[in-house]
Design a protein around this motif. Structure first.
Motif, mmCIF file in Angstrom:
data_model
loop_
_atom_site.group_PDB
_atom_site.id
_atom_site.type_symbol
_atom_site.label_atom_id
_atom_site.label_comp_id
_atom_site.label_asym_id
_atom_site.label_seq_id
_atom_site.Cartn_x
_atom_site.Cartn_y
_atom_site.Cartn_z
ATOM 1 N N PHE A 14 96.751 -23.853 -17.690
ATOM 2 C CA PHE A 14 97.150 -24.596 -16.498
ATOM 3 C C PHE A 14 96.977 -23.787 -15.220
ATOM 4 O O PHE A 14 97.555 -24.088 -14.189
ATOM 5 C CB PHE A 14 98.598 -25.107 -16.597
ATOM 6 C CG PHE A 14 98.867 -25.925 -17.817
ATOM 7 C CD1 PHE A 14 98.232 -27.141 -18.018
ATOM 8 C CD2 PHE A 14 99.730 -25.466 -18.791
ATOM 9 C CE1 PHE A 14 98.471 -27.895 -19.158
ATOM 10 C CE2 PHE A 14 99.972 -26.216 -19.936
ATOM 11 C CZ PHE A 14 99.337 -27.429 -20.117
ATOM 12 N N ARG A 16 98.026 -20.817 -14.628
ATOM 13 C CA ARG A 16 99.192 -19.978 -14.350
ATOM 14 C C ARG A 16 98.903 -18.535 -14.714
ATOM 15 O O ARG A 16 98.343 -18.254 -15.751
ATOM 16 C CB ARG A 16 100.403 -20.497 -15.117
ATOM 17 C CG ARG A 16 100.805 -21.866 -14.616
ATOM 18 C CD ARG A 16 101.954 -22.445 -15.379
ATOM 19 N NE ARG A 16 102.258 -23.752 -14.810
ATOM 20 C CZ ARG A 16 102.779 -24.743 -15.478
ATOM 21 N NH1 ARG A 16 103.080 -24.591 -16.755
ATOM 22 N NH2 ARG A 16 103.021 -25.889 -14.887
ATOM 23 N N ARG A 44 97.768 -19.835 -7.144
ATOM 24 C CA ARG A 44 98.543 -21.040 -7.485
ATOM 25 C C ARG A 44 98.017 -21.637 -8.782
ATOM 26 O O ARG A 44 96.856 -21.450 -9.127
ATOM 27 C CB ARG A 44 98.436 -22.062 -6.359
ATOM 28 C CG ARG A 44 99.041 -21.554 -5.060
ATOM 29 C CD ARG A 44 98.846 -22.531 -3.921
ATOM 30 N NE ARG A 44 99.492 -22.037 -2.721
ATOM 31 C CZ ARG A 44 100.766 -22.280 -2.411
ATOM 32 N NH1 ARG A 44 101.511 -23.018 -3.214
ATOM 33 N NH2 ARG A 44 101.291 -21.789 -1.311
ATOM 34 N N ASP A 45 98.877 -22.388 -9.461
ATOM 35 C CA ASP A 45 98.433 -23.035 -10.697
ATOM 36 C C ASP A 45 97.652 -24.301 -10.356
ATOM 37 O O ASP A 45 97.403 -24.603 -9.184
ATOM 38 C CB ASP A 45 99.616 -23.300 -11.638
ATOM 39 C CG ASP A 45 100.578 -24.361 -11.130
ATOM 40 O OD1 ASP A 45 100.337 -24.969 -10.060
ATOM 41 O OD2 ASP A 45 101.588 -24.591 -11.812
ATOM 42 N N LYS A 46 97.259 -25.059 -11.363
ATOM 43 C CA LYS A 46 96.443 -26.251 -11.145
ATOM 44 C C LYS A 46 97.173 -27.316 -10.325
ATOM 45 O O LYS A 46 96.539 -28.179 -9.735
ATOM 46 C CB LYS A 46 95.992 -26.830 -12.483
ATOM 47 C CG LYS A 46 94.977 -25.965 -13.174
ATOM 48 C CD LYS A 46 94.490 -26.575 -14.465
ATOM 49 C CE LYS A 46 93.455 -25.658 -15.097
ATOM 50 N NZ LYS A 46 92.954 -26.191 -16.363
ATOM 51 N N ASP A 47 98.503 -27.259 -10.274
ATOM 52 C CA ASP A 47 99.289 -28.203 -9.483
ATOM 53 C C ASP A 47 99.533 -27.699 -8.067
ATOM 54 O O ASP A 47 100.225 -28.355 -7.286
ATOM 55 C CB ASP A 47 100.633 -28.474 -10.163
ATOM 56 C CG ASP A 47 100.467 -29.182 -11.499
ATOM 57 O OD1 ASP A 47 99.545 -30.005 -11.631
ATOM 58 O OD2 ASP A 47 101.258 -28.909 -12.413
ATOM 59 N N GLY A 48 99.018 -26.509 -7.748
ATOM 60 C CA GLY A 48 99.206 -25.948 -6.419
ATOM 61 C C GLY A 48 100.509 -25.197 -6.237
ATOM 62 O O GLY A 48 100.932 -24.921 -5.125
ATOM 63 N N THR A 49 101.158 -24.832 -7.344
ATOM 64 C CA THR A 49 102.439 -24.144 -7.298
ATOM 65 C C THR A 49 102.233 -22.636 -7.363
ATOM 66 O O THR A 49 101.563 -22.131 -8.253
ATOM 67 C CB THR A 49 103.324 -24.597 -8.481
ATOM 68 O OG1 THR A 49 103.395 -26.019 -8.485
ATOM 69 C CG2 THR A 49 104.724 -24.032 -8.373
ATOM 70 N N ASP A 53 107.216 -20.384 -5.562
ATOM 71 C CA ASP A 53 107.739 -21.751 -5.664
ATOM 72 C C ASP A 53 108.630 -21.929 -6.883
ATOM 73 O O ASP A 53 109.503 -22.795 -6.890
ATOM 74 C CB ASP A 53 106.596 -22.769 -5.730
ATOM 75 C CG ASP A 53 105.749 -22.783 -4.471
ATOM 76 O OD1 ASP A 53 106.278 -22.492 -3.387
ATOM 77 O OD2 ASP A 53 104.548 -23.099 -4.586
#
Length: 75
Positions: A14, A16, A44-49, A53
């Motif tokens: 993902f 991360r 950031r991870d694939k969700d933009g986190t 965060d």
């Protein structure tokens, strides 16, 4: 079985990083080890986190001081 070694800057499932995972679990000692090894605090991870965060308390402050974002109350 064989275990694969991951670098401090490598993305895992993902997107991360090890820093992201350590931060999300509140593992301050591991966060410090990864930062010392050159982990990128901005990935950031694939969700933009980002790691900041998902981090809380001392872990979040440690990452922020290392360049992963603004420290609360500053800026």
């Amino acid at each position: 079985g064989q275990h694969r070694r991951y670098g401090a800057r490598e993305c895992l499932q993902f997107g991360r990083t090890a820093l992201w995972l350590a931060a999300s679990g509140g593992h301050l000692e591991m966060v410090n080890v990864l930062l010392d090894a050159g982990a990128d605090t901005t990935l950031r991870d694939k969700d933009g986190t980002a790691p900041t965060d998902v981090a809380k308390g001392k872990v979040k402050a440690t990452i922020q001081v290392s360049g992963g974002g603004e420290v609360e109350g500053e800026g």
